[in-house]
Design a protein around this motif. Structure first.
Motif, PDB file in Angstrom:
ATOM      1  N   ALA A  30      79.998 -10.404  18.009  1.00  0.00           N
ATOM      2  CA  ALA A  30      79.798  -9.618  16.797  1.00  0.00           C
ATOM      3  C   ALA A  30      80.971  -9.788  15.848  1.00  0.00           C
ATOM      4  O   ALA A  30      80.807  -9.884  14.637  1.00  0.00           O
ATOM      5  N   ASN A  34      80.645 -11.528  12.169  1.00  0.00           N
ATOM      6  CA  ASN A  34      80.658 -10.518  11.112  1.00  0.00           C
ATOM      7  C   ASN A  34      82.089 -10.212  10.709  1.00  0.00           C
ATOM      8  O   ASN A  34      82.808  -9.551  11.450  1.00  0.00           O
ATOM      9  N   LYS A  36      83.293  -8.130   8.766  1.00  0.00           N
ATOM     10  CA  LYS A  36      83.591  -6.707   8.594  1.00  0.00           C
ATOM     11  C   LYS A  36      83.863  -6.008   9.919  1.00  0.00           C
ATOM     12  O   LYS A  36      84.395  -4.908   9.944  1.00  0.00           O
ATOM     13  N   TYR A  37      83.479  -6.636  11.023  1.00  0.00           N
ATOM     14  CA  TYR A  37      83.529  -5.935  12.303  1.00  0.00           C
ATOM     15  C   TYR A  37      84.963  -5.670  12.770  1.00  0.00           C
ATOM     16  O   TYR A  37      85.853  -6.511  12.644  1.00  0.00           O
ATOM     17  N   TYR A 228      78.397   5.000   6.414  1.00  0.00           N
ATOM     18  CA  TYR A 228      77.843   3.763   5.862  1.00  0.00           C
ATOM     19  C   TYR A 228      78.020   3.705   4.352  1.00  0.00           C
ATOM     20  O   TYR A 228      77.758   4.675   3.637  1.00  0.00           O
ATOM     21  N   ARG A 230      77.589   0.036   1.519  1.00  0.00           N
ATOM     22  CA  ARG A 230      77.368  -1.409   1.567  1.00  0.00           C
ATOM     23  C   ARG A 230      78.675  -2.140   1.849  1.00  0.00           C
ATOM     24  O   ARG A 230      78.724  -3.109   2.601  1.00  0.00           O
ATOM     25  N   GLY A 233      79.820  -1.453   5.695  1.00  0.00           N
ATOM     26  CA  GLY A 233      78.929  -1.683   6.818  1.00  0.00           C
ATOM     27  C   GLY A 233      78.722  -0.371   7.564  1.00  0.00           C
ATOM     28  O   GLY A 233      79.094   0.702   7.093  1.00  0.00           O
ATOM     29  N   ARG A 255      76.281  -4.446  11.207  1.00  0.00           N
ATOM     30  CA  ARG A 255      75.307  -5.001  10.258  1.00  0.00           C
ATOM     31  C   ARG A 255      74.143  -4.050   9.989  1.00  0.00           C
ATOM     32  O   ARG A 255      73.470  -4.155   8.974  1.00  0.00           O
ATOM     33  N   SER A 256      73.869  -3.156  10.920  1.00  0.00           N
ATOM     34  CA  SER A 256      72.811  -2.159  10.744  1.00  0.00           C
ATOM     35  C   SER A 256      73.148  -0.972  11.622  1.00  0.00           C
ATOM     36  O   SER A 256      73.999  -1.058  12.522  1.00  0.00           O
ATOM     37  N   ARG A 260      74.937  -1.296  15.299  1.00  0.00           N
ATOM     38  CA  ARG A 260      76.164  -0.527  15.541  1.00  0.00           C
ATOM     39  C   ARG A 260      76.013   0.383  16.750  1.00  0.00           C
ATOM     40  O   ARG A 260      76.884   0.441  17.622  1.00  0.00           O
TER      41      ARG A 260
END
Length: 478
Positions: A30, A34, A36-37, A228, A230, A233, A255-256, A260
């Motif tokens: 992940a 991603n 942002k993770y 959350y 945009r 994330g 991502r969603s 998560r």
């Protein structure tokens, strides 16, 4: 950071715990996939880092911000400055916040206890601002208080600009800092911490459920907070206690909502057994001289989604400079209120009619360009999670669905779903919101629908329940 005995300040991502010789492949995958993770799992009794991935990289907190708002509220309660029945006034500024919100009106009041419940369940932005203005005297001053408290707790890389978490490029945090805050809430306020386990509460005629989908689903989970936008994330801080063990986990930048939550489930399942049954758990001691993040350090560590020299230079604020004149980035916020009364009972809602209805219902200005503004509702997970704009609805739920309306604009369709889910209560519990785009160009419509019903009867009954609440709908087979 943590107490010197715990040695948490020296912990790095090299502290990744490997159980049975197997690394947590899902987490690593992940992270690589991603940007942002970020994530971390802490043994809440010893302070040991059981897992970490980019734990000190800067991220946007979104509604995790409200954890600090609640911390300062608990602190004021404990100090006797306020009581649970103390009334919190709602200003025009607070009432005008975008969703998620409770819908309190300017000039109205709610109790401190109601405010806490609204933050931990609906993640209400209007109530967060009202609390901040009440406790700090102004929104800006409360943001200063939040950042100063973060420093005192050892959250050296966190800066707050508002009480709710709506987008502001200067409002940043890390997974490690959020873990510290989660531990501090548990450790410092055991008498109040149970609020984070609130499944639902009633406010007026509303029954408001908790956004945290792991409560009552994952054994041992007792809070804490989702978030959350945009830019951020999907974020989650989770506390779990079972079999004499205790952990706090953080997942940032999912991502969603579903991805998560699944990541957090896997982290708890893998690392809870590795946590110790021994240890006092007294890990977070306030200090007066915690180091702060410098602009030069920030410039080297700001992650891709927060990467700007201007942002880095501002991270010394609010202690060493002026608060920005903007409350948050208005250009990135959608005014996402939706009408579900008889004025919107037709299946197609025009832009002008909807905007007029919004002004009447909420008594707030709706920008003329609102349909073109990007969706940036804080904590508006249900309306985004299962979104599809495919005319064939390839990723939409199959089987029976409920349609609550159609509009020429996607943003308004999302707003319809968000409003309906807030008012729908049990009727939409477990339902999956999504949109379907049909037509082309100026003739395109976005159908606002809920899916996930087990059969015709369930869909029809849910629609009947919605109609009783004034929400027009019809059931059909997808």
């Amino acid at each position: 950071m943590f107490s010197r005995a715990a040695g948490f300040a020296a912990a790095t991502s090299r502290s990744l715990f490997v159980a049975g010789g197997l690394a947590l492949a899902v987490s690593a995958g992940a992270a690589h996939a991603n940007p942002k993770y970020a994530g971390i799992v802490i043994d809440a009794k010893t302070g040991k880092v059981l897992y970490s991935e980019a734990p000190d990289d800067l991220r946007y907190p979104a509604s995790l911000t409200k954890m600090m708002t609640v911390y300062l509220t608990f602190e004021a309660l404990e100090a006797g400055k306020i009581r649970k029945d103390t009334l919190v006034p709602v200003s025009k500024n607070a009432a005008a916040e975008p969703p998620s919100k409770l819908g309190v009106r300017p000039g109205s009041k709610l109790t401190v206890e109601q405010a806490i419940q609204a933050l931990v369940t609906r993640s209400a932005n209007d109530v967060a601002t009202a609390l901040g203005e009440f406790l700090g005297g102004s929104e800006d001053r409360f943001a200063r208080m939040m950042t100063q408290k973060a420093r005192a707790l050892g959250m050296t890389r966190t800066v707050y600009r508002n009480a709710h978490g709506l987008p502001n490029t200067a409002q940043v945090t890390t997974a490690r800092d959020q873990a510290r805050l989660g531990l501090a809430l548990r450790q410092h306020f055991p008498q109040y911490y149970a609020y984070f386990n609130t499944r639902s509460f009633r406010y007026g005629k509303q029954t408001i459920g908790n956004h945290n989908r792991l409560l009552g689903v994952v054994r041992g989970v007792d809070g804490i907070k989702t978030g959350y936008t945009r830019a951020s994330g999907f974020n989650l801080v989770t506390s779990a206690q079972a079999d004499g063990r205790s952990v706090v986990g953080v997942v940032l930048g999912g991502r969603s909502g579903g991805a998560r939550d699944q990541q957090m489930k896997q982290l708890i399942a893998r690392y809870m057994p590795a946590a110790s049954r021994r240890g006092g758990g007294n890990l977070i001691a306030e200090t007066a001289d915690a180091p702060t993040l410098t602009a030069s350090a920030a410039a080297n560590t700001v992650s891709a989604n927060v990467a700007s020299v201007e942002t880095a230079r501002s991270l010394d604020l609010p202690e060493n400079g002026p608060i920005p004149t903007y409350r948050y980035e208005e250009s990135r916020i959608e005014t996402a209120y939706a009408a579900t009364t008889s004025e919107s009972s037709t299946r197609v809602v025009g832009k002008d009619a909807l905007a007029a209805t919004l002004r009447i219902q909420r008594n707030v200005a709706v920008p003329a360009a609102a349909p073109e503004i990007a969706v940036e509702q804080d904590d508006a997970e249900p309306a985004v999670d299962a979104l599809t704009t495919s005319s064939t609805a390839a990723s939409a739920p199959s089987g029976w669905v409920i349609q609550i309306g159609a509009t020429p604009d996607r943003v308004q369709a999302l707003a319809l779903l968000d409003r309906a889910q807030d008012r729908g209560g049990k009727a939409l519990r477990g339902a999956q919101p999504f949109t379907v785009a049909v037509g082309n160009g100026s003739e395109q419509l976005y159908r606002a629908r809920f899916g996930g019903f087990s059969g015709q009867d369930n869909a029809v009954n849910a629609c009947k329940a919605l109609k009783k609440k004034g929400i027009a709908c019809w059931a059909s087979q997808q």
